[in-house]
Design a protein around this motif. Structure first.
Motif, PDB file in Angstrom:
ATOM      1  N   GLU A 119      39.499  43.095  56.781  1.00 26.35           N
ATOM      2  CA  GLU A 119      40.538  42.556  55.905  1.00 26.35           C
ATOM      3  C   GLU A 119      39.982  42.412  54.495  1.00 26.35           C
ATOM      4  OE1 GLU A 119      43.365  38.584  55.599  1.00 26.35           O
ATOM      5  OE2 GLU A 119      41.433  38.423  56.601  1.00 26.35           O
ATOM      6  N   LEU A 120      40.722  42.930  53.532  1.00 29.03           N
ATOM      7  CA  LEU A 120      40.325  42.825  52.132  1.00 29.03           C
ATOM      8  C   LEU A 120      41.529  42.360  51.330  1.00 29.03           C
ATOM      9  CD1 LEU A 120      38.263  43.295  49.847  1.00 29.03           C
ATOM     10  CD2 LEU A 120      38.973  45.688  49.812  1.00 29.03           C
ATOM     11  N   ARG A 121      41.422  41.184  50.736  1.00 24.48           N
ATOM     12  CA  ARG A 121      42.488  40.631  49.896  1.00 24.48           C
ATOM     13  C   ARG A 121      41.870  40.279  48.544  1.00 24.48           C
ATOM     14  NH1 ARG A 121      46.940  39.789  52.704  1.00 24.48           N
ATOM     15  NH2 ARG A 121      46.787  39.616  54.946  1.00 24.48           N
ATOM     16  N   LEU A 122      42.383  40.909  47.500  1.00 27.24           N
ATOM     17  CA  LEU A 122      41.830  40.714  46.163  1.00 27.24           C
ATOM     18  C   LEU A 122      42.915  40.345  45.175  1.00 27.24           C
ATOM     19  CD1 LEU A 122      39.579  43.896  45.950  1.00 27.24           C
ATOM     20  CD2 LEU A 122      38.838  41.588  46.490  1.00 27.24           C
ATOM     21  N   VAL A 123      42.596  39.427  44.292  1.00 30.40           N
ATOM     22  CA  VAL A 123      43.409  39.152  43.120  1.00 30.40           C
ATOM     23  C   VAL A 123      42.577  39.625  41.945  1.00 30.40           C
ATOM     24  CG1 VAL A 123      44.491  37.389  41.680  1.00 30.40           C
ATOM     25  CG2 VAL A 123      44.530  37.149  44.171  1.00 30.40           C
ATOM     26  N   LEU A 124      43.080  40.612  41.212  1.00 23.77           N
ATOM     27  CA  LEU A 124      42.350  41.180  40.078  1.00 23.77           C
ATOM     28  C   LEU A 124      42.955  40.682  38.782  1.00 23.77           C
ATOM     29  CD1 LEU A 124      42.085  44.875  41.313  1.00 23.77           C
ATOM     30  CD2 LEU A 124      40.370  43.083  41.496  1.00 23.77           C
ATOM     31  N   LEU A 125      42.173  39.999  38.000  1.00 22.09           N
ATOM     32  CA  LEU A 125      42.590  39.545  36.680  1.00 22.09           C
ATOM     33  C   LEU A 125      41.973  40.516  35.684  1.00 22.09           C
ATOM     34  CD1 LEU A 125      41.750  35.777  37.287  1.00 22.09           C
ATOM     35  CD2 LEU A 125      43.947  36.898  37.594  1.00 22.09           C
ATOM     36  N   VAL A 126      42.735  41.508  35.268  1.00 23.01           N
ATOM     37  CA  VAL A 126      42.172  42.583  34.458  1.00 23.01           C
ATOM     38  C   VAL A 126      42.642  42.536  33.014  1.00 23.01           C
ATOM     39  CG1 VAL A 126      41.791  44.131  36.393  1.00 23.01           C
ATOM     40  CG2 VAL A 126      43.967  44.187  35.234  1.00 23.01           C
ATOM     41  N   LYS A 127      41.739  42.999  32.136  1.00 18.65           N
ATOM     42  CA  LYS A 127      42.039  43.155  30.718  1.00 18.65           C
ATOM     43  C   LYS A 127      42.028  44.640  30.389  1.00 18.65           C
ATOM     44  CE  LYS A 127      39.298  39.176  29.830  1.00 18.65           C
ATOM     45  NZ  LYS A 127      37.997  38.890  29.353  1.00 18.65           N
ATOM     46  N   ASP A 146      49.352  46.152  50.897  1.00 19.23           N
ATOM     47  CA  ASP A 146      50.236  45.491  49.943  1.00 19.23           C
ATOM     48  C   ASP A 146      49.621  45.635  48.557  1.00 19.23           C
ATOM     49  OD1 ASP A 146      52.002  44.435  51.940  1.00 19.23           O
ATOM     50  OD2 ASP A 146      50.513  42.878  52.347  1.00 19.23           O
ATOM     51  N   LEU A 147      50.437  46.035  47.611  1.00 21.14           N
ATOM     52  CA  LEU A 147      49.994  46.116  46.219  1.00 21.14           C
ATOM     53  C   LEU A 147      51.032  45.394  45.375  1.00 21.14           C
ATOM     54  CD1 LEU A 147      48.089  47.234  44.022  1.00 21.14           C
ATOM     55  CD2 LEU A 147      49.511  49.290  43.970  1.00 21.14           C
ATOM     56  N   TYR A 148      50.592  44.352  44.719  1.00 20.90           N
ATOM     57  CA  TYR A 148      51.472  43.565  43.872  1.00 20.90           C
ATOM     58  C   TYR A 148      50.962  43.601  42.453  1.00 20.90           C
ATOM     59  CZ  TYR A 148      52.780  41.554  48.365  1.00 20.90           C
ATOM     60  OH  TYR A 148      53.179  41.381  49.667  1.00 20.90           O
ATOM     61  N   LYS A 149      51.864  43.708  41.508  1.00 22.48           N
ATOM     62  CA  LYS A 149      51.497  43.668  40.089  1.00 22.48           C
ATOM     63  C   LYS A 149      52.459  42.729  39.404  1.00 22.48           C
ATOM     64  CE  LYS A 149      51.373  46.605  36.101  1.00 22.48           C
ATOM     65  NZ  LYS A 149      52.652  46.206  35.598  1.00 22.48           N
ATOM     66  N   GLN A 191      43.560  45.923  56.940  1.00 21.76           N
ATOM     67  CA  GLN A 191      44.486  45.144  56.122  1.00 21.76           C
ATOM     68  C   GLN A 191      43.971  45.113  54.690  1.00 21.76           C
ATOM     69  OE1 GLN A 191      45.235  41.217  57.688  1.00 21.76           O
ATOM     70  NE2 GLN A 191      44.893  41.927  59.761  1.00 21.76           N
ATOM     71  N   LEU A 192      44.810  45.541  53.773  1.00 18.42           N
ATOM     72  CA  LEU A 192      44.417  45.582  52.373  1.00 18.42           C
ATOM     73  C   LEU A 192      45.548  45.020  51.526  1.00 18.42           C
ATOM     74  CD1 LEU A 192      42.448  46.529  50.134  1.00 18.42           C
ATOM     75  CD2 LEU A 192      43.523  48.774  50.277  1.00 18.42           C
ATOM     76  N   ALA A 193      45.230  44.035  50.722  1.00 13.74           N
ATOM     77  CA  ALA A 193      46.208  43.448  49.811  1.00 13.74           C
ATOM     78  C   ALA A 193      45.552  43.300  48.446  1.00 13.74           C
ATOM     79  CB  ALA A 193      46.684  42.091  50.313  1.00 13.74           C
ATOM     80  N   ILE A 194      46.172  43.892  47.442  1.00 14.35           N
ATOM     81  CA  ILE A 194      45.661  43.836  46.076  1.00 14.35           C
ATOM     82  C   ILE A 194      46.752  43.224  45.204  1.00 14.35           C
ATOM     83  CG2 ILE A 194      44.729  45.168  44.141  1.00 14.35           C
ATOM     84  CD1 ILE A 194      42.991  45.526  46.539  1.00 14.35           C
ATOM     85  N   TYR A 195      46.409  42.166  44.502  1.00 14.56           N
ATOM     86  CA  TYR A 195      47.307  41.519  43.563  1.00 14.56           C
ATOM     87  C   TYR A 195      46.712  41.733  42.177  1.00 14.56           C
ATOM     88  CZ  TYR A 195      48.651  39.179  47.876  1.00 14.56           C
ATOM     89  OH  TYR A 195      49.044  38.929  49.158  1.00 14.56           O
ATOM     90  N   VAL A 196      47.388  42.463  41.338  1.00 11.99           N
ATOM     91  CA  VAL A 196      46.875  42.761  40.008  1.00 11.99           C
ATOM     92  C   VAL A 196      47.641  41.905  39.004  1.00 11.99           C
ATOM     93  CG1 VAL A 196      46.469  44.543  38.285  1.00 11.99           C
ATOM     94  CG2 VAL A 196      46.350  45.118  40.707  1.00 11.99           C
TER      95      VAL A 196
END
Length: 188
Positions: A119-127, A184-187, A145-150
Protein backbone atom coordinates in the motif's frame (compact mmCIF):
# COMPACT_ATOMS: atom_id res chain seq x y z
CA UNK A 1 33.36 -34.36 46.97
CA UNK A 2 29.76 -34.71 46.03
CA UNK A 3 28.53 -34.53 42.49
CA UNK A 4 26.85 -31.37 41.37
CA UNK A 5 23.30 -31.89 40.36
CA UNK A 6 22.06 -30.16 37.27
CA UNK A 7 18.45 -29.36 36.84
CA UNK A 8 16.82 -28.60 33.56
CA UNK A 9 14.16 -26.05 34.12
CA UNK A 10 10.93 -26.92 32.33
CA UNK A 11 9.90 -24.45 29.69
CA UNK A 12 6.96 -22.32 30.78
CA UNK A 13 3.77 -22.50 28.75
CA UNK A 14 4.13 -18.86 27.76
CA UNK A 15 7.52 -19.56 26.17
CA UNK A 16 6.06 -22.41 24.15
CA UNK A 17 3.31 -20.06 22.92
CA UNK A 18 5.88 -17.43 21.95
CA UNK A 19 7.66 -19.99 19.80
CA UNK A 20 4.51 -20.37 17.69
CA UNK A 21 5.18 -17.56 15.19
CA UNK A 22 1.68 -17.45 13.69
CA UNK A 23 0.05 -17.13 17.11
CA UNK A 24 2.42 -14.38 18.20
CA UNK A 25 1.88 -12.47 14.93
CA UNK A 26 -1.87 -12.73 15.40
CA UNK A 27 -1.61 -11.40 18.97
CA UNK A 28 0.54 -8.46 17.82
CA UNK A 29 -1.87 -7.72 14.96
CA UNK A 30 -4.86 -7.62 17.34
CA UNK A 31 -3.37 -4.99 19.62
CA UNK A 32 -5.06 -1.70 18.70
CA UNK A 33 -3.64 1.69 19.58
CA UNK A 34 -5.20 5.11 19.60
CA UNK A 35 -1.78 6.76 19.48
CA UNK A 36 0.62 5.25 16.88
CA UNK A 37 3.60 6.33 19.00
CA UNK A 38 2.52 3.85 21.68
CA UNK A 39 2.54 1.06 19.08
CA UNK A 40 6.13 1.90 18.05
CA UNK A 41 7.24 2.18 21.67
CA UNK A 42 5.73 -1.18 22.66
CA UNK A 43 7.02 -3.05 19.61
CA UNK A 44 10.48 -1.60 20.14
CA UNK A 45 10.41 -2.65 23.79
CA UNK A 46 9.34 -6.17 22.83
CA UNK A 47 12.15 -6.38 20.31
CA UNK A 48 14.71 -5.30 22.91
CA UNK A 49 13.48 -7.43 25.80
CA UNK A 50 12.95 -10.89 24.38
CA UNK A 51 15.17 -12.70 21.85
CA UNK A 52 12.36 -15.06 20.99
CA UNK A 53 9.97 -12.41 19.77
CA UNK A 54 12.53 -9.84 18.60
CA UNK A 55 12.42 -10.73 14.87
CA UNK A 56 8.61 -10.74 14.84
CA UNK A 57 8.36 -7.47 16.77
CA UNK A 58 10.91 -5.78 14.48
CA UNK A 59 9.03 -6.94 11.41
CA UNK A 60 5.78 -5.52 12.83
CA UNK A 61 7.59 -2.32 13.85
CA UNK A 62 8.68 -1.58 10.27
CA UNK A 63 5.52 -2.90 8.59
CA UNK A 64 3.77 0.49 8.37
CA UNK A 65 5.66 3.76 7.98
CA UNK A 66 4.00 7.13 8.19
CA UNK A 67 6.80 9.65 8.75
CA UNK A 68 9.83 10.73 6.77
CA UNK A 69 11.97 10.29 9.90
CA UNK A 70 11.08 6.59 9.99
CA UNK A 71 11.94 6.18 6.31
CA UNK A 72 15.23 8.03 6.65
CA UNK A 73 16.14 5.96 9.71
CA UNK A 74 15.27 2.71 7.96
CA UNK A 75 17.12 3.61 4.78
CA UNK A 76 20.36 4.74 6.40
CA UNK A 77 22.92 3.29 4.12
CA UNK A 78 24.84 0.25 5.23
CA UNK A 79 28.56 -0.05 4.31
CA UNK A 80 27.60 -1.87 1.11
CA UNK A 81 25.30 1.04 0.04
CA UNK A 82 22.15 -1.01 0.62
CA UNK A 83 19.17 0.02 2.74
CA UNK A 84 18.48 -1.77 6.01
CA UNK A 85 17.32 -5.38 5.88
CA UNK A 86 14.08 -4.22 7.48
CA UNK A 87 13.16 -2.33 4.31
CA UNK A 88 11.78 -5.69 3.17
CA UNK A 89 9.36 -5.64 6.13
CA UNK A 90 7.60 -2.46 4.97
CA UNK A 91 4.11 -3.21 3.67
CA UNK A 92 2.46 0.20 3.93
CA UNK A 93 3.65 3.79 3.38
CA UNK A 94 1.39 6.71 4.17
CA UNK A 95 3.23 10.01 3.76
CA UNK A 96 2.93 13.73 3.15
CA UNK A 97 5.86 14.75 0.95
CA UNK A 98 7.01 18.29 0.27
CA UNK A 99 9.87 19.65 -1.84
CA UNK A 100 12.59 18.86 0.68
CA UNK A 101 11.38 15.29 1.10
CA UNK A 102 11.46 14.70 -2.65
CA UNK A 103 15.13 15.63 -2.66
CA UNK A 104 16.12 13.10 -0.01
CA UNK A 105 19.12 10.90 -0.71
CA UNK A 106 16.89 7.80 -0.58
CA UNK A 107 15.35 8.90 -3.85
CA UNK A 108 18.68 8.12 -5.54
CA UNK A 109 18.86 4.55 -4.25
CA UNK A 110 18.10 1.67 -6.60
CA UNK A 111 14.40 0.91 -6.88
CA UNK A 112 12.38 -0.65 -5.44
CA UNK A 113 13.30 0.63 -2.00
CA UNK A 114 10.60 -1.50 -0.39
CA UNK A 115 10.36 -4.72 -2.39
CA UNK A 116 7.28 -6.04 -0.54
CA UNK A 117 5.31 -2.80 -0.35
CA UNK A 118 1.58 -3.39 -0.77
CA UNK A 119 0.00 0.00 0.00
CA UNK A 120 1.33 3.41 -0.99
CA UNK A 121 -0.57 6.58 -0.08
CA UNK A 122 1.12 9.91 -0.76
CA UNK A 123 0.14 13.53 -0.44
CA UNK A 124 2.46 15.58 -2.65
CA UNK A 125 2.81 19.27 -1.93
CA UNK A 126 4.55 20.39 -5.10
CA UNK A 127 5.86 23.70 -6.39
CA UNK A 128 6.81 24.73 -9.92
CA UNK A 129 10.37 23.41 -9.95
CA UNK A 130 9.61 20.13 -8.15
CA UNK A 131 9.89 16.81 -9.89
CA UNK A 132 7.79 13.92 -8.70
CA UNK A 133 10.17 11.46 -10.34
CA UNK A 134 11.90 10.54 -7.04
CA UNK A 135 8.73 8.80 -5.83
CA UNK A 136 9.17 6.23 -8.62
CA UNK A 137 11.76 4.57 -6.37
CA UNK A 138 8.90 3.81 -3.95
CA UNK A 139 7.04 1.73 -6.53
CA UNK A 140 7.40 -2.03 -6.60
CA UNK A 141 5.63 -4.92 -8.39
CA UNK A 142 3.90 -5.88 -5.13
CA UNK A 143 1.99 -2.58 -4.78
CA UNK A 144 -1.71 -3.38 -4.95
CA UNK A 145 -3.12 -0.10 -3.55
CA UNK A 146 -1.89 3.27 -4.74
CA UNK A 147 -3.34 6.65 -3.84
CA UNK A 148 -1.68 9.91 -4.84
CA UNK A 149 -3.05 13.27 -3.72
CA UNK A 150 -1.35 16.15 -5.50
CA UNK A 151 -1.72 19.62 -3.98
CA UNK A 152 0.09 21.95 -6.35
CA UNK A 153 1.08 25.49 -5.47
CA UNK A 154 1.38 26.48 -9.13
CA UNK A 155 0.37 29.03 -11.69
CA UNK A 156 -1.64 27.95 -14.72
CA UNK A 157 1.44 27.81 -16.97
CA UNK A 158 3.32 25.63 -14.50
CA UNK A 159 0.39 23.20 -14.28
CA UNK A 160 1.13 21.85 -17.76
CA UNK A 161 4.63 20.91 -16.60
CA UNK A 162 3.07 19.08 -13.64
CA UNK A 163 0.64 17.26 -15.95
CA UNK A 164 3.56 16.05 -18.08
CA UNK A 165 5.39 14.85 -14.96
CA UNK A 166 2.24 13.07 -13.75
CA UNK A 167 1.81 11.35 -17.12
CA UNK A 168 5.41 10.08 -16.96
CA UNK A 169 4.69 8.84 -13.46
CA UNK A 170 1.52 7.04 -14.60
CA UNK A 171 3.46 5.30 -17.36
CA UNK A 172 5.96 4.11 -14.77
CA UNK A 173 3.12 2.91 -12.50
CA UNK A 174 1.69 0.89 -15.39
CA UNK A 175 5.11 -0.61 -16.12
CA UNK A 176 6.12 -1.34 -12.51
CA UNK A 177 3.00 -2.17 -10.50
CA UNK A 178 1.74 -5.37 -12.12
CA UNK A 179 -0.41 -6.31 -9.08
CA UNK A 180 -2.17 -2.96 -8.82
CA UNK A 181 -5.83 -3.41 -7.86
CA UNK A 182 -6.77 0.05 -6.60
CA UNK A 183 -5.46 3.33 -7.97
CA UNK A 184 -6.63 6.80 -6.93
CA UNK A 185 -5.21 10.05 -8.23
CA UNK A 186 -6.52 13.28 -6.81
CA UNK A 187 -5.45 16.80 -7.72
CA UNK A 188 -6.73 19.83 -5.88
Amino acid sequence: MGRLRTFERPQAAVHRVLLCVELLEHILRCIKYIDPKERYRDLRSMALVCKTISPIALTRLWEKLDTMDAINHLLKLQPDAQPSKYAQSVRSLILILNSEDLEQSWARLPAPLFPRLGELRLVLLVKADDSIQPIISLLSPTVSQLAIYVKPCLSTAEESQLRTSLMDFLIEVKRTCCNLMTFDLYKK
